[in-house]
Design a protein around this motif. Structure first.
Motif, mmCIF file in Angstrom:
data_model
loop_
_atom_site.group_PDB
_atom_site.id
_atom_site.type_symbol
_atom_site.label_atom_id
_atom_site.label_comp_id
_atom_site.label_asym_id
_atom_site.label_seq_id
_atom_site.Cartn_x
_atom_site.Cartn_y
_atom_site.Cartn_z
ATOM 1 N N VAL A 1 0.844 -1.195 0.000
ATOM 2 C CA VAL A 1 0.000 0.000 0.000
ATOM 3 C C VAL A 1 0.878 1.244 0.000
ATOM 4 C CG1 VAL A 1 -1.808 1.264 1.233
ATOM 5 C CG2 VAL A 1 -1.767 -1.246 1.291
ATOM 6 N N GLY A 2 0.594 2.164 -0.905
ATOM 7 C CA GLY A 2 1.267 3.459 -0.891
ATOM 8 C C GLY A 2 0.428 4.452 -0.109
ATOM 9 N N LEU A 3 1.024 5.106 0.876
ATOM 10 C CA LEU A 3 0.329 6.118 1.689
ATOM 11 C C LEU A 3 0.976 7.469 1.417
ATOM 12 C CD1 LEU A 3 -1.606 6.896 4.085
ATOM 13 C CD2 LEU A 3 0.342 6.449 5.602
ATOM 14 N N THR A 4 0.162 8.438 1.045
ATOM 15 C CA THR A 4 0.718 9.751 0.767
ATOM 16 C C THR A 4 -0.259 10.844 1.182
ATOM 17 O OG1 THR A 4 1.957 11.002 -0.903
ATOM 18 C CG2 THR A 4 -0.118 9.998 -1.637
ATOM 19 N N GLY A 5 0.218 12.073 1.113
ATOM 20 C CA GLY A 5 -0.595 13.233 1.465
ATOM 21 C C GLY A 5 0.295 14.455 1.445
ATOM 22 N N GLY A 6 -0.286 15.604 1.231
ATOM 23 C CA GLY A 6 0.500 16.837 1.211
ATOM 24 C C GLY A 6 1.054 17.166 2.582
ATOM 25 N N LEU B 1 6.230 11.889 -1.502
ATOM 26 C CA LEU B 1 6.258 12.347 -2.899
ATOM 27 C C LEU B 1 5.820 11.250 -3.874
ATOM 28 C CD1 LEU B 1 9.569 14.424 -2.827
ATOM 29 C CD2 LEU B 1 7.222 15.222 -2.498
ATOM 30 N N LEU B 2 4.904 10.409 -3.431
ATOM 31 C CA LEU B 2 4.409 9.317 -4.277
ATOM 32 C C LEU B 2 3.823 9.847 -5.585
ATOM 33 C CD1 LEU B 2 2.319 6.280 -3.081
ATOM 34 C CD2 LEU B 2 1.524 7.617 -5.013
ATOM 35 N N THR B 3 2.971 10.856 -5.481
ATOM 36 C CA THR B 3 2.322 11.421 -6.669
ATOM 37 C C THR B 3 3.331 12.107 -7.567
ATOM 38 O OG1 THR B 3 0.356 11.805 -5.304
ATOM 39 C CG2 THR B 3 0.425 12.890 -7.456
ATOM 40 N N GLU B 4 4.176 12.931 -6.958
ATOM 41 C CA GLU B 4 5.146 13.725 -7.715
ATOM 42 C C GLU B 4 6.089 12.854 -8.541
ATOM 43 O OE1 GLU B 4 3.941 16.100 -4.113
ATOM 44 O OE2 GLU B 4 4.255 13.998 -4.630
ATOM 45 N N ASP C 1 -0.323 -2.022 -4.659
ATOM 46 C CA ASP C 1 -1.625 -2.645 -4.916
ATOM 47 C C ASP C 1 -2.754 -1.638 -4.717
ATOM 48 O OD1 ASP C 1 -0.471 -5.266 -5.332
ATOM 49 O OD2 ASP C 1 -0.186 -5.368 -3.154
ATOM 50 N N LEU C 2 -2.565 -0.750 -3.751
ATOM 51 C CA LEU C 2 -3.548 0.300 -3.454
ATOM 52 C C LEU C 2 -2.799 1.557 -3.036
ATOM 53 C CD1 LEU C 2 -6.098 -1.594 -1.153
ATOM 54 C CD2 LEU C 2 -6.629 -0.689 -3.407
ATOM 55 N N VAL C 3 -3.421 2.707 -3.313
ATOM 56 C CA VAL C 3 -2.873 3.981 -2.843
ATOM 57 C C VAL C 3 -3.895 4.645 -1.920
ATOM 58 C CG1 VAL C 3 -2.152 6.314 -3.492
ATOM 59 C CG2 VAL C 3 -1.403 4.359 -4.857
ATOM 60 N N ARG D 1 -3.066 14.480 -6.327
ATOM 61 C CA ARG D 1 -2.996 13.392 -5.345
ATOM 62 C C ARG D 1 -4.278 12.567 -5.365
ATOM 63 N NH1 ARG D 1 0.038 17.082 -2.338
ATOM 64 N NH2 ARG D 1 -1.834 18.011 -1.477
ATOM 65 N N LEU D 2 -5.415 13.251 -5.367
ATOM 66 C CA LEU D 2 -6.686 12.535 -5.338
ATOM 67 C C LEU D 2 -6.884 11.684 -6.591
ATOM 68 C CD1 LEU D 2 -9.001 15.292 -3.806
ATOM 69 C CD2 LEU D 2 -8.160 13.209 -2.691
ATOM 70 N N ALA D 3 -6.284 12.098 -7.693
ATOM 71 C CA ALA D 3 -6.422 11.364 -8.954
ATOM 72 C C ALA D 3 -5.781 9.977 -8.899
ATOM 73 C CB ALA D 3 -5.829 12.172 -10.108
ATOM 74 N N VAL D 4 -4.786 9.780 -8.009
ATOM 75 C CA VAL D 4 -4.128 8.475 -7.923
ATOM 76 C C VAL D 4 -4.647 7.648 -6.746
ATOM 77 C CG1 VAL D 4 -2.037 9.385 -9.000
ATOM 78 C CG2 VAL D 4 -2.161 9.263 -6.505
#
Length: 203
Positions: free
Chosen positions: A4-9, A114-117, A125-127, A165-168
């Motif tokens: 799982v990828g966890l991200t956020g600004g 910086l997952l999105t960037e 498998d999931l973000v 970010r929300l797009a991914v």
């Protein structure tokens, strides 16, 4: 294993979400923590940073002066790219090592600011995206972390937009509200991840 990828600004509250997920039993691979480890004194990473940016990014005791380095790279996209080119491969290699060490049935949370960037969504498998409005982010950075407004805005501008970010995102945790509203959401996401991991094991 569920990856799982966890991200956020910055200022969205991702660290708190990561802490809660770890308390439920997730194996957390913290990219920020690893990024600090790979530039500790004596590492090839720190040598490469000094070679690129000069000795002014070191403190008197030879450790990395993060505020000094931040002042250089967060206002110059070209320099930020150079820094990322040094640090990211080292972080990626260490993250993969920690993932391989996790149990086969684990939910492995890769905490990646910086997952999105960096276009990394496809690695997981999931973000999961921890979402907060730019106004909330700015308030937390200035009020809770003591960051100057100009510095906070610069750091936010260096990251992906909220929409990007929300797009991914496969799952979104809304952290625009108070802390007590966060835990029930994270627990619900954890149940979803556990169910998905059990399905992966069964397939």
């Amino acid at each position: 294993m569920l990856k799982v990828g966890l991200t956020g600004g910055i200022g969205a509250g991702k660290s708190e979400v990561s802490r809660l997920l770890a308390s439920y039993g997730a194996v957390v691979v913290d990219a920020d923590k690893i990024a600090r480890e790979v530039v500790e004194p004596g590492t090839p990473g720190l040598d490469a940073v000094v070679a690129a940016f000069g000795p002014d990014v070191l403190t008197a005791d030879g450790t990395l002066d993060r505020p000094a380095l931040g002042a250089v790279v967060f206002t110059d996209p070209a320099k930020l790219k150079i820094l990322n080119g040094i640090v990211h491969p080292l972080v990626g290699a260490r993250s993969a090592e920690l993932e391989r060490a996790a149990p086969a049935d684990a939910v492995v949370i890769h905490d990646v600011p910086l997952l999105t960037e960096n276009g990394l969504a496809s690695l997981y498998d999931l973000v999961v995206v921890v979402d907060a409005s730019p106004q909330t982010q700015l308030d937390r950075l200035v009020r809770l972390r003591g960051t100057s407004e100009a510095d906070a805005r610069g750091r936010m501008a260096a990251q992906a937009t909220r929409e990007q970010r929300l797009a991914v995102a496969d799952l979104v945790i809304d952290n625009d509200g108070p802390l007590e509203a966060l835990e029930p959401q994270v627990r619900k996401v954890w149940r979803t991840l556990e169910e998905r991991a059990a399905g992966e094991q069964g397939s």
